[in-house]
Design an enzyme around this catalytic site. Structure first.
Site, PDB file in Angstrom:
ATOM      1  N   ALA A 113       0.709  -0.982  -0.133  1.00 49.70           N
ATOM      2  CA  ALA A 113      -0.099   0.008   0.051  1.00 49.70           C
ATOM      3  C   ALA A 113       0.822   1.419  -0.030  1.00 49.70           C
ATOM      4  O   ALA A 113       2.172   1.207   0.369  1.00 49.70           O
ATOM      5  CB  ALA A 113      -0.844  -0.084   1.189  1.00 49.70           C
ATOM      6  N   GLY A 156       0.724  -4.967   1.123  1.00 44.63           N
ATOM      7  CA  GLY A 156      -0.555  -5.032   0.305  1.00 44.63           C
ATOM      8  C   GLY A 156      -0.577  -5.839  -1.032  1.00 44.63           C
ATOM      9  O   GLY A 156      -1.483  -6.370  -1.616  1.00 44.63           O
ATOM     10  N   GLU A 159      -0.553  -9.202  -0.511  1.00 42.33           N
ATOM     11  CA  GLU A 159      -2.187  -9.462  -0.184  1.00 42.33           C
ATOM     12  C   GLU A 159      -3.047  -9.512  -1.340  1.00 42.33           C
ATOM     13  O   GLU A 159      -4.122 -10.343  -1.350  1.00 42.33           O
ATOM     14  CB  GLU A 159      -2.777  -8.394   0.856  1.00 42.33           C
ATOM     15  CG  GLU A 159      -2.020  -8.667   2.298  1.00 42.33           C
ATOM     16  CD  GLU A 159      -2.432  -7.433   3.247  1.00 42.33           C
ATOM     17  OE1 GLU A 159      -2.050  -6.444   2.964  1.00 42.33           O
ATOM     18  OE2 GLU A 159      -2.590  -7.868   4.577  1.00 42.33           O
ATOM     19  N   GLU A 179       5.167  -4.902   6.971  1.00 39.63           N
ATOM     20  CA  GLU A 179       4.479  -3.876   7.685  1.00 39.63           C
ATOM     21  C   GLU A 179       5.038  -3.848   9.058  1.00 39.63           C
ATOM     22  O   GLU A 179       5.040  -2.560   9.454  1.00 39.63           O
ATOM     23  CB  GLU A 179       2.721  -4.137   7.793  1.00 39.63           C
ATOM     24  CG  GLU A 179       2.203  -3.971   6.622  1.00 39.63           C
ATOM     25  CD  GLU A 179       1.925  -5.357   5.719  1.00 39.63           C
ATOM     26  OE1 GLU A 179       2.982  -6.232   6.088  1.00 39.63           O
ATOM     27  OE2 GLU A 179       1.128  -5.632   4.846  1.00 39.63           O
TER      28      GLU A 179
HETATM   29  C1  LIG Z   1      -5.148  -5.024  -2.068  1.00 37.99           C
HETATM   30  C2  LIG Z   1      -5.093  -4.659  -0.600  1.00 37.99           C
HETATM   31  C3  LIG Z   1      -4.114  -4.033  -0.210  1.00 37.99           C
HETATM   32  C4  LIG Z   1      -4.488  -3.296   1.161  1.00 37.99           C
HETATM   33  C5  LIG Z   1      -3.131  -3.046   2.097  1.00 37.99           C
HETATM   34  C6  LIG Z   1      -3.347  -3.071   3.579  1.00 37.99           C
HETATM   35  C7  LIG Z   1      -2.321  -2.509   4.344  1.00 37.99           C
HETATM   36  C8  LIG Z   1      -0.981  -2.681   3.640  1.00 37.99           C
HETATM   37  C9  LIG Z   1       0.251  -2.138   4.088  1.00 37.99           C
HETATM   38  C10 LIG Z   1       1.209  -2.129   3.434  1.00 37.99           C
HETATM   39  O1  LIG Z   1       1.532  -2.747   2.120  1.00 37.99           O
HETATM   40  S1  LIG Z   1       2.708  -1.009   3.930  1.00 37.99           S
HETATM   41  C11 LIG Z   1       3.683  -1.164   2.662  1.00 37.99           C
HETATM   42  C12 LIG Z   1       4.609  -2.620   2.672  1.00 37.99           C
HETATM   43  N1  LIG Z   1       5.707  -2.286   1.812  1.00 37.99           N
HETATM   44  C13 LIG Z   1       6.960  -2.044   2.101  1.00 37.99           C
HETATM   45  O2  LIG Z   1       7.195  -1.648   2.986  1.00 37.99           O
HETATM   46  C14 LIG Z   1       7.907  -1.773   0.858  1.00 37.99           C
HETATM   47  C15 LIG Z   1       8.350  -0.516   0.788  1.00 37.99           C
HETATM   48  N2  LIG Z   1       9.257  -0.449  -0.380  1.00 37.99           N
HETATM   49  C16 LIG Z   1      10.485  -0.803  -0.192  1.00 37.99           C
HETATM   50  O3  LIG Z   1      10.843  -1.411   0.548  1.00 37.99           O
HETATM   51  C17 LIG Z   1      11.336  -0.545  -1.634  1.00 37.99           C
HETATM   52  O4  LIG Z   1      10.945   0.359  -2.340  1.00 37.99           O
HETATM   53  C18 LIG Z   1      11.740  -1.939  -2.293  1.00 37.99           C
HETATM   54  C19 LIG Z   1      10.311  -2.656  -2.724  1.00 37.99           C
HETATM   55  C20 LIG Z   1      12.546  -2.837  -1.471  1.00 37.99           C
HETATM   56  C21 LIG Z   1      12.401  -1.565  -3.319  1.00 37.99           C
HETATM   57  O5  LIG Z   1      13.599  -0.918  -3.203  1.00 37.99           O
HETATM   58  P1  LIG Z   1      14.352   0.181  -4.446  1.00 37.99           P
HETATM   59  O6  LIG Z   1      15.770   0.727  -3.513  1.00 37.99           O
HETATM   60  O7  LIG Z   1      14.568  -0.645  -5.457  1.00 37.99           O
HETATM   61  O8  LIG Z   1      13.477   1.144  -4.805  1.00 37.99           O
HETATM   62  P2  LIG Z   1      13.106   2.586  -4.058  1.00 37.99           P
HETATM   63  O9  LIG Z   1      14.038   3.653  -4.262  1.00 37.99           O
HETATM   64  O10 LIG Z   1      12.656   2.238  -2.247  1.00 37.99           O
HETATM   65  O11 LIG Z   1      11.617   2.668  -4.751  1.00 37.99           O
HETATM   66  C22 LIG Z   1      11.315   3.374  -5.888  1.00 37.99           C
HETATM   67  C23 LIG Z   1      10.144   4.401  -5.802  1.00 37.99           C
HETATM   68  O12 LIG Z   1       9.043   3.799  -5.149  1.00 37.99           O
HETATM   69  C24 LIG Z   1       8.657   4.336  -4.049  1.00 37.99           C
HETATM   70  N3  LIG Z   1       7.923   3.248  -3.331  1.00 37.99           N
HETATM   71  C25 LIG Z   1       8.092   2.059  -3.202  1.00 37.99           C
HETATM   72  N4  LIG Z   1       7.404   1.265  -2.283  1.00 37.99           N
HETATM   73  C26 LIG Z   1       6.582   2.127  -2.147  1.00 37.99           C
HETATM   74  C27 LIG Z   1       5.202   2.044  -1.278  1.00 37.99           C
HETATM   75  N5  LIG Z   1       4.790   0.915  -0.631  1.00 37.99           N
HETATM   76  N6  LIG Z   1       4.561   3.244  -1.191  1.00 37.99           N
HETATM   77  C28 LIG Z   1       4.880   4.503  -1.588  1.00 37.99           C
HETATM   78  N7  LIG Z   1       5.924   4.601  -2.368  1.00 37.99           N
HETATM   79  C29 LIG Z   1       6.709   3.578  -2.657  1.00 37.99           C
HETATM   80  C30 LIG Z   1       9.851   4.782  -3.208  1.00 37.99           C
HETATM   81  O13 LIG Z   1       9.368   5.759  -2.418  1.00 37.99           O
HETATM   82  C31 LIG Z   1      10.612   5.603  -4.746  1.00 37.99           C
HETATM   83  O14 LIG Z   1       9.882   6.562  -4.991  1.00 37.99           O
HETATM   84  P3  LIG Z   1      10.654   7.995  -4.599  1.00 37.99           P
HETATM   85  O15 LIG Z   1      10.763   8.167  -3.215  1.00 37.99           O
HETATM   86  O16 LIG Z   1      12.077   7.795  -5.116  1.00 37.99           O
HETATM   87  O17 LIG Z   1      10.052   8.940  -5.333  1.00 37.99           O
END
Ligand SMILES: CCCCCCC/C=C/C(=O)SCCNC(=O)CCNC(=O)[C@H](O)C(C)(C)COP(=O)(O)OP(=O)(O)OC[C@H]1O[C@@H](n2cnc3c(N)ncnc32)[C@H](O)[C@@H]1OP(=O)(O)O
Length: 305
Positions: A113, A156, A159, A179
Site C-alpha cells: 500500500a 498489500g 495480499e 508492515e
Molecule cells: C489489496 C489490498 C491492499 C491493502 C493494504 C493493507 C495494508 C498494507 C500496508 C502495506 O502494504 S505497508 C507497505 C509495505 N511495503 C513495504 O514496506 C515496501 C516498501 N518499499 C521498499 O522497501 C522498497 O521500495 C523496495 C520494494 C525494497 C525496492 O527498493 P528500491 O531501492 O529498488 O526502490 P526504491 O527507491 O525504494 O523505490 C522506488 C520508488 O518507489 C517508491 N515506493 C516503493 N514502495 C512504496 C510504497 N509501498 N509506497 C509508496 N511508495 C513506494 C519509493 O518511495 C521510490 O519513490 P521515490 O521516493 O524515489 O519518489
C-alpha cells in the site's frame, strides 16, 4: 520473434488497411511495455491512469490487467484500487472473458500500500472512513483470477496476490509482509490468508520479522503454484486462463465458490456446500454435455448453461 513481427507487419493481400494499422499499433504497445510476445495475439492495450487492460488468448478469452504505476513500484493507492475495481466490474460483465490475469512490471507486482498516502493518516479518519473498505474487490470476482507475480509483492501487494485464485511467480519474485518494519500490521488478509496458505509458523515468521522470501521458497511453501522465467510468466498465466476457458463458465464458478468456502467454513459446512453445488451441476446442460461427450469420445461443447 523476428518472423513473428514480420508476419504481423507484412500486410497480406486480404488484410484491410484498418487491420494492418491496428497490428502496427499492437506491436508498438508490446514493444513499448517490454511485454513478451504472446503465442496468441492480444487485442489493443487500453492504457488507463494506473493500469493497462488487454484481451489475450483464443477468442480474447483472458483479460490481462497490468498495474502500471512504475515510479512508485505499483504502490497501491485509493485511485489505483478504485480503477482496478471499476475495471474488474467491466471485464466481468463481458461474457467472452473466462479468466482474469493481474500482473505488474518485471520489477514489482506491487510494493505494498502507498506508504506516502498512509504516512499522516490518523486513527479517527482510518476507522470512521473505513480505510481499505472496497480494496478486496479481487477476492469477490466471479471469474477465476490469476496473479502473475514478477518482482516485489510486498505488504498489500502480497495480499492482493493472495486475493487471486491462482498465484504463479517469475523467478525474480519476492514476497513478504514487511508492515512490522513500519510499525503496523497487514491489513488486507496477510494475517489470515497467509497462514492458511503456508501454515502458522511460516506466516508468523514472515509477519513478525518482515523477512522476504523468493519465488522458489514461496513455491516450496505452497504460496505460489509454479515458477517461470520472468519473460515467460505472462504467457504462462494466459495459457492457464485459456485452459480454464475451455470449461463451462458456470461450473468453473461453482468450483471456485466451493474451494473458496474452505477458507471460512468448518469442514462440515464446506463439505455440505460442496455436496449441494455438486448436486446443482446436475441441473445444468453443461454437466450433461460433459458426460455425454466423454461417453461419445468427443470434445464437449459447453454453453455455460
Ligand atoms: C489489496 C489490498 C491492499 C491493502 C493494504 C493493507 C495494508 C498494507 C500496508 C502495506 O502494504 S505497508 C507497505 C509495505 N511495503 C513495504 O514496506 C515496501 C516498501 N518499499 C521498499 O522497501 C522498497 O521500495 C523496495 C520494494 C525494497 C525496492 O527498493 P528500491 O531501492 O529498488 O526502490 P526504491 O527507491 O525504494 O523505490 C522506488 C520508488 O518507489 C517508491 N515506493 C516503493 N514502495 C512504496 C510504497 N509501498 N509506497 C509508496 N511508495 C513506494 C519509493 O518511495 C521510490 O519513490 P521515490 O521516493 O524515489 O519518489
Amino acid at each position: 520473434m523476428t518472423s513473428f513481427i514480420l508476419h504481423q507487419l507484412i500486410p497480406s493481400a486480404k488484410m484491410s488497411a484498418p487491420l494492418f494499422a491496428s497490428r502496427c499499433l499492437k506491436l508498438k504497445y508490446l514493444s513499448a511495455f517490454g511485454q513478451h510476445c504472446p503465442r496468441s495475439m492480444s487485442s489493443a492495450v487500453d492504457k488507463r491512469e494506473y493500469l493497462m487492460v488487454e484481451r489475450r488468448g483464443a477468442n480474447d478469452c483472458v483479460a490481462v490487467i497490468t498495474l502500471n504505476r512504475p515510479k512508485a513500484l505499483n504502490a497501491l493507492c485509493d485511485p489505483l484500487m478504485e480503477e482496478l475495481a471499476r475495471t474488474l466490474d467491466e471485464v466481468e460483465s463481458d461474457d467472452k472473458v473466462a479468466a482474469i490475469v493481474i500482473t505488474g512490471s518485471e520489477k514489482a507486482f506491487a510494493a505494498g500500500a502507498d506508504i506516502k498516502q498512509m504516512q499522516d493518516l490518523k486513527f479517527t479518519k482510518c476507522y470512521s472512513g473505513n480505510f481499505l473498505s472496497g480494496w478486496d474487490r479481487v477476492s469477490r470476482c466471479k471469474r477465476p483470477v490469476i496473479a502473475a507475480v514478477n518482482g516485489y509483492a510486498l505488504g498489500g501487494g502480497c495480499e492482493l496476490a493472495m486475493m487471486a485464485d491462482i498465484i504463479i511467480a517469475g523467478e525474480n519474485a519476492k514476497f513478504g509482509q514487511p508492515e512490522i518494519n513500519l510499525g503496523t500490521i497487514p491489513g488486507a488478509g496477510g494475517t489470515q490468508r497467509l497462514p492458511r496458505a503456508i501454515g502458522k509458523s511460516r506466516a508468523m515468521q514472515l509477519c513478525l520479522t518482515g523477512d522476504l522470501i523468493d519465488a522458489k521458497q514461496a513455491c516450496d511453501w505452497g504460496l505460489v503454484s509454479s515458477v517461470h522465467p520472468p519473460e515467460k510468466l505472462l504467457d504462462e498465466a494466459v495459457s492457464i486462463g485459456e485452459k480454464i476457458a475451455t470449461k463451462s463458465k458456470l461450473i468453473v464458478q461453482m468450483c471456485k465458490e466451493a474451494i473458496n468456502k474452505s477458507y471460512d467454513a468448518s469442514l462440515t459446512e464446506g463439505l455440505h456446500l460442496e455436496k449441494r453445488l455438486f448436486h446443482s451441476t446436475f441441473a445444468t446442460n453443461d454437466r450433461k454435455e460433459g458426460m455425454d461427450a466423454f461417453v461419445e469420445k468427443r470434445k464437449p461443447n459447453f454453453t455455460d448453461s
